[in-house]
Design a protein around this motif. Structure first.
Motif, PDB file in Angstrom:
ATOM      1  N   GLY A 154     -39.685  -3.171  12.015  1.00  0.00           N
ATOM      2  CA  GLY A 154     -38.801  -2.046  11.756  1.00  0.00           C
ATOM      3  C   GLY A 154     -37.334  -2.431  11.684  1.00  0.00           C
ATOM      4  N   LEU A 155     -36.939  -3.472  12.410  1.00  0.00           N
ATOM      5  CA  LEU A 155     -35.537  -3.897  12.409  1.00  0.00           C
ATOM      6  C   LEU A 155     -35.127  -4.519  11.076  1.00  0.00           C
ATOM      7  CD1 LEU A 155     -35.293  -5.301  16.035  1.00  0.00           C
ATOM      8  CD2 LEU A 155     -34.027  -3.351  15.116  1.00  0.00           C
ATOM      9  N   ALA A 156     -36.099  -4.804  10.209  1.00  0.00           N
ATOM     10  CA  ALA A 156     -35.766  -5.307   8.869  1.00  0.00           C
ATOM     11  C   ALA A 156     -35.081  -4.237   8.029  1.00  0.00           C
ATOM     12  CB  ALA A 156     -37.029  -5.791   8.160  1.00  0.00           C
ATOM     13  N   ARG A 157     -35.044  -2.990   8.519  1.00  0.00           N
ATOM     14  CA  ARG A 157     -34.481  -1.885   7.762  1.00  0.00           C
ATOM     15  C   ARG A 157     -33.113  -1.435   8.291  1.00  0.00           C
ATOM     16  NH1 ARG A 157     -38.616   1.034   4.901  1.00  0.00           N
ATOM     17  NH2 ARG A 157     -40.607  -0.034   5.050  1.00  0.00           N
ATOM     18  N   VAL A 158     -32.498  -2.197   9.188  1.00  0.00           N
ATOM     19  CA  VAL A 158     -31.224  -1.769   9.767  1.00  0.00           C
ATOM     20  C   VAL A 158     -30.177  -1.601   8.673  1.00  0.00           C
ATOM     21  CG1 VAL A 158     -31.615  -2.760  12.049  1.00  0.00           C
ATOM     22  CG2 VAL A 158     -30.591  -4.161  10.246  1.00  0.00           C
ATOM     23  N   ALA A 159     -29.231  -0.700   8.933  1.00  0.00           N
ATOM     24  CA  ALA A 159     -28.199  -0.395   7.939  1.00  0.00           C
ATOM     25  C   ALA A 159     -27.124  -1.471   7.884  1.00  0.00           C
ATOM     26  CB  ALA A 159     -27.567   0.957   8.247  1.00  0.00           C
ATOM     27  N   GLN A 160     -26.927  -2.187   8.992  1.00  0.00           N
ATOM     28  CA  GLN A 160     -25.914  -3.234   9.010  1.00  0.00           C
ATOM     29  C   GLN A 160     -26.248  -4.256  10.087  1.00  0.00           C
ATOM     30  OE1 GLN A 160     -22.342  -1.041   9.743  1.00  0.00           O
ATOM     31  NE2 GLN A 160     -22.812  -0.633  11.881  1.00  0.00           N
ATOM     32  N   THR A 161     -25.722  -5.450   9.914  1.00  0.00           N
ATOM     33  CA  THR A 161     -25.959  -6.496  10.899  1.00  0.00           C
ATOM     34  C   THR A 161     -25.108  -6.234  12.139  1.00  0.00           C
ATOM     35  OG1 THR A 161     -24.202  -7.856   9.938  1.00  0.00           O
ATOM     36  CG2 THR A 161     -26.435  -8.205   9.116  1.00  0.00           C
ATOM     37  N   SER A 162     -25.513  -6.815  13.249  1.00  0.00           N
ATOM     38  CA  SER A 162     -24.746  -6.678  14.482  1.00  0.00           C
ATOM     39  C   SER A 162     -25.161  -7.794  15.437  1.00  0.00           C
ATOM     40  CB  SER A 162     -24.998  -5.316  15.141  1.00  0.00           C
ATOM     41  OG  SER A 162     -26.291  -5.270  15.713  1.00  0.00           O
ATOM     42  N   PRO A 163     -24.244  -8.229  16.312  1.00  0.00           N
ATOM     43  CA  PRO A 163     -24.597  -9.253  17.292  1.00  0.00           C
ATOM     44  C   PRO A 163     -25.757  -8.836  18.189  1.00  0.00           C
ATOM     45  CG  PRO A 163     -22.216  -8.960  17.182  1.00  0.00           C
ATOM     46  CD  PRO A 163     -22.822  -7.858  16.368  1.00  0.00           C
ATOM     47  N   GLU A 164     -25.856  -7.541  18.472  1.00  0.00           N
ATOM     48  CA  GLU A 164     -26.920  -7.058  19.346  1.00  0.00           C
ATOM     49  C   GLU A 164     -28.289  -7.238  18.693  1.00  0.00           C
ATOM     50  OE1 GLU A 164     -27.848  -3.160  22.146  1.00  0.00           O
ATOM     51  OE2 GLU A 164     -26.710  -2.903  20.294  1.00  0.00           O
ATOM     52  N   VAL A 165     -28.380  -6.900  17.405  1.00  0.00           N
ATOM     53  CA  VAL A 165     -29.638  -7.085  16.682  1.00  0.00           C
ATOM     54  C   VAL A 165     -29.970  -8.566  16.573  1.00  0.00           C
ATOM     55  CG1 VAL A 165     -30.787  -6.786  14.449  1.00  0.00           C
ATOM     56  CG2 VAL A 165     -29.451  -4.913  15.421  1.00  0.00           C
ATOM     57  N   ASP A 166     -28.963  -9.383  16.260  1.00  0.00           N
ATOM     58  CA  ASP A 166     -29.163 -10.835  16.189  1.00  0.00           C
ATOM     59  C   ASP A 166     -29.731 -11.371  17.497  1.00  0.00           C
ATOM     60  OD1 ASP A 166     -28.190 -10.796  13.656  1.00  0.00           O
ATOM     61  OD2 ASP A 166     -26.403 -12.005  14.049  1.00  0.00           O
ATOM     62  N   ALA A 167     -29.120 -10.975  18.610  1.00  0.00           N
ATOM     63  CA  ALA A 167     -29.536 -11.491  19.917  1.00  0.00           C
ATOM     64  C   ALA A 167     -30.964 -11.070  20.249  1.00  0.00           C
ATOM     65  CB  ALA A 167     -28.567 -11.005  20.994  1.00  0.00           C
ATOM     66  N   ALA A 168     -31.298  -9.802  19.966  1.00  0.00           N
ATOM     67  CA  ALA A 168     -32.637  -9.305  20.282  1.00  0.00           C
ATOM     68  C   ALA A 168     -33.703 -10.022  19.464  1.00  0.00           C
ATOM     69  CB  ALA A 168     -32.699  -7.800  20.041  1.00  0.00           C
ATOM     70  N   LEU A 169     -33.438 -10.218  18.173  1.00  0.00           N
ATOM     71  CA  LEU A 169     -34.404 -10.897  17.311  1.00  0.00           C
ATOM     72  C   LEU A 169     -34.508 -12.382  17.643  1.00  0.00           C
ATOM     73  CD1 LEU A 169     -33.611  -9.169  13.896  1.00  0.00           C
ATOM     74  CD2 LEU A 169     -35.750  -9.013  15.191  1.00  0.00           C
ATOM     75  N   THR A 170     -33.374 -12.982  17.994  1.00  0.00           N
ATOM     76  CA  THR A 170     -33.398 -14.396  18.383  1.00  0.00           C
ATOM     77  C   THR A 170     -34.261 -14.587  19.626  1.00  0.00           C
ATOM     78  OG1 THR A 170     -31.197 -14.766  17.450  1.00  0.00           O
ATOM     79  CG2 THR A 170     -31.982 -16.363  19.072  1.00  0.00           C
ATOM     80  N   ALA A 171     -34.121 -13.698  20.592  1.00  0.00           N
ATOM     81  CA  ALA A 171     -34.948 -13.768  21.795  1.00  0.00           C
ATOM     82  C   ALA A 171     -36.425 -13.563  21.451  1.00  0.00           C
ATOM     83  CB  ALA A 171     -34.492 -12.732  22.811  1.00  0.00           C
ATOM     84  N   ALA A 172     -36.692 -12.635  20.521  1.00  0.00           N
ATOM     85  CA  ALA A 172     -38.081 -12.355  20.130  1.00  0.00           C
ATOM     86  C   ALA A 172     -38.716 -13.523  19.381  1.00  0.00           C
ATOM     87  CB  ALA A 172     -38.137 -11.095  19.273  1.00  0.00           C
ATOM     88  N   CYS A 173     -37.893 -14.385  18.799  1.00  0.00           N
ATOM     89  CA  CYS A 173     -38.438 -15.581  18.133  1.00  0.00           C
ATOM     90  C   CYS A 173     -39.122 -16.513  19.123  1.00  0.00           C
ATOM     91  CB  CYS A 173     -37.330 -16.333  17.398  1.00  0.00           C
ATOM     92  SG  CYS A 173     -36.758 -15.497  15.893  1.00  0.00           S
ATOM     93  N   SER A 174     -38.815 -16.363  20.398  1.00  0.00           N
ATOM     94  CA  SER A 174     -39.444 -17.171  21.443  1.00  0.00           C
ATOM     95  C   SER A 174     -40.588 -16.428  22.118  1.00  0.00           C
ATOM     96  CB  SER A 174     -38.394 -17.574  22.492  1.00  0.00           C
ATOM     97  OG  SER A 174     -37.339 -18.307  21.893  1.00  0.00           O
ATOM     98  N   ASP A 175     -41.022 -15.327  21.528  1.00  0.00           N
ATOM     99  CA  ASP A 175     -42.139 -14.558  22.091  1.00  0.00           C
ATOM    100  C   ASP A 175     -43.379 -15.451  22.197  1.00  0.00           C
ATOM    101  OD1 ASP A 175     -42.815 -11.309  22.323  1.00  0.00           O
ATOM    102  OD2 ASP A 175     -44.565 -12.544  21.896  1.00  0.00           O
ATOM    103  N   PRO A 176     -44.117 -15.340  23.292  1.00  0.00           N
ATOM    104  CA  PRO A 176     -45.317 -16.172  23.440  1.00  0.00           C
ATOM    105  C   PRO A 176     -46.389 -15.890  22.398  1.00  0.00           C
ATOM    106  CG  PRO A 176     -45.176 -14.517  25.192  1.00  0.00           C
ATOM    107  CD  PRO A 176     -43.869 -14.515  24.483  1.00  0.00           C
TER     108      PRO A 176
END
Length: 329
Positions: free
Chosen positions: A150-172
């Protein structure tokens, strides 16, 4: 007795007036084909038929942000005692009874279905965005995948979205990690850092997931107005922008309302968005005369043969001329 009768005769008209005021003056909940968002969501949550699921999802999309309160309520659903009893008794009821009553829906199913719908909506409100970000930490793998999608549809980029997705890239879970990485590559604000992260994460993923991409197709945007699609041409996700050019092309001449943004999209860094904008402008014909100078400039600058042909064709549709090169194309 007379006093009571007088009170009664006064009260009845008063109640009738109050009822009329409530019915016609109070704001009504939006409906689609005569059904509320809650009714459509209930049908969507129950169905197991793919075609019916798509139809009901499209109906929910048509509500736009108005469906969010329904989804948030479903996300917090819990199976109470009576609900658990109903779930146990339901399969044992006669078929005739079941055919006349809506089936009870387990809270877990309601929850997952609510996130699945939210992943198909634009998280343009703070509440929707916050829900998706929090969902990346949910205990359910299925919910985390939907939130990353769902976050692929955000209206604009933001450091908060970047940080959350970066953390999720390490999901087990590798599927969550792959979806988060794909979304980050689409909407992340730091492309160089994202590429380095992609290289590291891709080495840990199964080969079938390492190139996983979130799909957004023009049919998912069919419920939107031309004005909404024009705004979508400015979203950070390049795949979304491309889908918006296709959706605008499907609107025919009505897409002329988006003409200024389509002209801007000719300078989009993504090749497919450029191509989509060129073809949509060509379809507008003489309605897109204002785009001719930008298309001519683009024609003189591009070295890409398919794009060159598309621009020539668009210019011919906008301002028909006897040009052997265009006719040959």
């Amino acid at each position: 007795m007379n006093k009571r009768l007088t009170v009664f005769l006064v009260a009845i008209p008063g109640l009738m007036i109050l009822g009329l005021v409530t019915r016609y003056c109070m704001p009504r909940a939006p409906t689609y084909q005569g059904k509320s968002a809650a009714a459509w969501f209930g049908e969507y949550a129950r169905t197991m038929n793919t075609r019916e699921e798509t139809d009901r999802l499209n109906a929910l999309r048509s509500f736009g942000p108005a469906v969010l309160p329904v989804l948030l309520k479903a996300m917090h659903a819990r199976d109470s005692g009576p609900k658990r009893l109903a779930l146990v008794v339901w399969p044992k009821l006669p078929a005739m009874v079941r055919s006349r009553l809506p089936s009870p829906i387990p809270a877990a199913q309601l929850r997952y279905r609510a996130y699945a719908v939210l992943a198909e909506m634009d998280p343009d409100s703070d509440e929707a965005l916050r829900t998706l970000l929090n969902g990346l930490k949910d205990t359910s793998q299925a919910v985390r995948i939907q939130c990353a999608r769902g976050l692929a549809r955000v209206a604009q980029t933001s450091p908060e979205v970047d940080a959350a997705l970066t953390a999720a890239c390490s999901d087990p879970d590798p599927m969550v990690s792959a979806q988060a990485l794909a979304t980050l590559n689409c909407v992340g604000s730091n492309s160089a850092e994202n590429r380095r992260l992609a290289q590291r994460v891709a080495r840990t993923l199964p080969s079938v997931l390492s190139s996983y991409l979130p799909g957004i197709v023009s049919g998912e945007l069919a419920w939107k107005s031309v004005r909404q699609l024009a705004k979508d041409l400015k979203r950070p996700n390049r795949e979304y922008r491309y889908a918006a050019t296709l959706a605008l092309r499907e609107r025919g001449l009505a897409a002329r309302e988006a003409l200024p943004v389509l002209i801007e999209s000719l300078d989009d860094p993504y090749y497919l968005v450029q191509m989509g904008a060129v073809k949509t402008l060509g379809q507008l014909g003489s309605e897109a005369k204002a785009a001719a100078p930008a298309l001519t400039r683009m024609l003189n600058q591009t070295t890409d043969e398919p794009l060159h042909r598309a621009i020539l064709q668009a210019l011919h549709c906008i301002e028909p001329i006897s040009d052997p090169q265009v006719e040959k194309e």
